[in-house]
Design a protein around this motif. Sequence first.
Motif, PDB file in Angstrom:
ATOM      1  N   ALA A 235       9.204   2.904  16.823  1.00  0.00           N
ATOM      2  CA  ALA A 235       7.930   3.483  16.380  1.00  0.00           C
ATOM      3  C   ALA A 235       7.691   3.047  14.940  1.00  0.00           C
ATOM      4  O   ALA A 235       8.619   2.633  14.226  1.00  0.00           O
ATOM      5  CB  ALA A 235       7.964   5.003  16.482  1.00  0.00           C
ATOM      6  N   CYS A 236       6.434   3.143  14.507  1.00  0.00           N
ATOM      7  CA  CYS A 236       6.094   2.742  13.139  1.00  0.00           C
ATOM      8  C   CYS A 236       5.023   3.646  12.569  1.00  0.00           C
ATOM      9  O   CYS A 236       4.277   4.317  13.297  1.00  0.00           O
ATOM     10  CB  CYS A 236       5.638   1.284  13.086  1.00  0.00           C
ATOM     11  N   ALA A 237       4.946   3.662  11.249  1.00  0.00           N
ATOM     12  CA  ALA A 237       3.903   4.390  10.531  1.00  0.00           C
ATOM     13  C   ALA A 237       3.727   3.716   9.178  1.00  0.00           C
ATOM     14  O   ALA A 237       4.711   3.337   8.531  1.00  0.00           O
ATOM     15  CB  ALA A 237       4.266   5.859  10.360  1.00  0.00           C
ATOM     16  N   ARG A 238       2.495   3.571   8.752  1.00  0.00           N
ATOM     17  CA  ARG A 238       2.187   2.893   7.487  1.00  0.00           C
ATOM     18  C   ARG A 238       1.656   3.913   6.483  1.00  0.00           C
ATOM     19  O   ARG A 238       0.808   4.744   6.799  1.00  0.00           O
ATOM     20  CB  ARG A 238       1.132   1.813   7.735  1.00  0.00           C
ATOM     21  N   LEU A 239       2.166   3.838   5.254  1.00  0.00           N
ATOM     22  CA  LEU A 239       1.727   4.721   4.178  1.00  0.00           C
ATOM     23  C   LEU A 239       0.870   3.938   3.196  1.00  0.00           C
ATOM     24  O   LEU A 239       1.317   2.943   2.629  1.00  0.00           O
ATOM     25  CB  LEU A 239       2.933   5.330   3.463  1.00  0.00           C
ATOM     26  N   VAL A 240      -0.369   4.386   3.023  1.00  0.00           N
ATOM     27  CA  VAL A 240      -1.320   3.740   2.102  1.00  0.00           C
ATOM     28  C   VAL A 240      -1.503   4.656   0.897  1.00  0.00           C
ATOM     29  O   VAL A 240      -1.805   5.843   1.067  1.00  0.00           O
ATOM     30  CB  VAL A 240      -2.671   3.506   2.803  1.00  0.00           C
ATOM     31  N   PRO A 241      -1.310   4.155  -0.317  1.00  0.00           N
ATOM     32  CA  PRO A 241      -1.383   5.026  -1.503  1.00  0.00           C
ATOM     33  C   PRO A 241      -2.778   5.584  -1.729  1.00  0.00           C
ATOM     34  O   PRO A 241      -3.778   5.037  -1.260  1.00  0.00           O
ATOM     35  CB  PRO A 241      -0.965   4.098  -2.652  1.00  0.00           C
ATOM     36  N   ALA A 242      -2.814   6.698  -2.444  1.00  0.00           N
ATOM     37  CA  ALA A 242      -4.092   7.311  -2.804  1.00  0.00           C
ATOM     38  C   ALA A 242      -4.870   6.395  -3.738  1.00  0.00           C
ATOM     39  O   ALA A 242      -4.298   5.546  -4.429  1.00  0.00           O
ATOM     40  CB  ALA A 242      -3.853   8.667  -3.474  1.00  0.00           C
ATOM     41  N   LEU A 243      -6.174   6.567  -3.759  1.00  0.00           N
ATOM     42  CA  LEU A 243      -7.023   5.733  -4.612  1.00  0.00           C
ATOM     43  C   LEU A 243      -6.632   5.865  -6.076  1.00  0.00           C
ATOM     44  O   LEU A 243      -6.634   4.891  -6.824  1.00  0.00           O
ATOM     45  CB  LEU A 243      -8.490   6.130  -4.423  1.00  0.00           C
ATOM     46  N   SER A 244      -6.256   7.062  -6.505  1.00  0.00           N
ATOM     47  CA  SER A 244      -5.880   7.281  -7.902  1.00  0.00           C
ATOM     48  C   SER A 244      -4.673   6.451  -8.293  1.00  0.00           C
ATOM     49  O   SER A 244      -4.551   6.005  -9.437  1.00  0.00           O
ATOM     50  CB  SER A 244      -5.596   8.769  -8.139  1.00  0.00           C
TER      51      SER A 244
END
Length: 250
Positions: free
Chosen positions: A52-61
């Motif tokens: 399984a996989c999951a991607r973490l995208v940082p907050a705009l700030s």
Amino acid sequence: MRVERVDAPGVLAASWRDTMAGWVNQLGEPVPTSLTTGQSLFLLMQDDRVQACARLVPALSALSADAGAPADTVRASKALRFHFRVGRLVHLSEELDLFNPQQILLLGNDLCDAAEITDLAVDPGAQEGALKLALLLKSIVQAREGQGRLSVDLQGHRDARGLSPFWQGLGARFLPEQGDTPGVGPQWRRDFADLLPALPLYASLMDDASRACIGQIGPAARVAQEALLAAGFQPGAHVKIDDAGPTWQR
């Protein structure tokens, strides 16, 4: 089983790409096989095979912290996310004995201060897929303890033909050349947001099928929704702008 985290940008290992070929994420879209700067990929491994996989995208700030750097400004612009906030506006008049609450959709960037989890996907042939995704989600939550909110967009409701009533009732009216189905990917949704009005949209002006599916999930989101619930996430007051799929938060 173990969880591996990949932070280096670039194309994923060939063996991982081969295993993940054909996987579909919680939005009903193909899982990308590359990693952008600033993102992290969490992989659940068993016997050196991705489960399984999951991607973490940082907050705009986090992307726009160094406002003086043009490159950061470009990245922040590409990462800008739009949602509809589902609210209520009451028309009230004592003279007319009028009390008329209306559901409204308000376009905005409320969730840009939250890190986004996307590309939730699991091997279609694996057993206990929701449990595997929940393990990954808990790993992300633990890794980001004390670092702010997390949000996850889910695919919106689809009818018996596999189409989104919300898109057909709202989105397609602003972008008729797109046809019966919305586009794919965060950049498409970012561009589509430029066509939408910033004023409140009254749900009562939409057809019954479009209005009824606001905040409801589609088939691609069922396993992810079960995993989110197990990992302590809850549905919020925001929906996707293309198919009104709900956004869950923690």
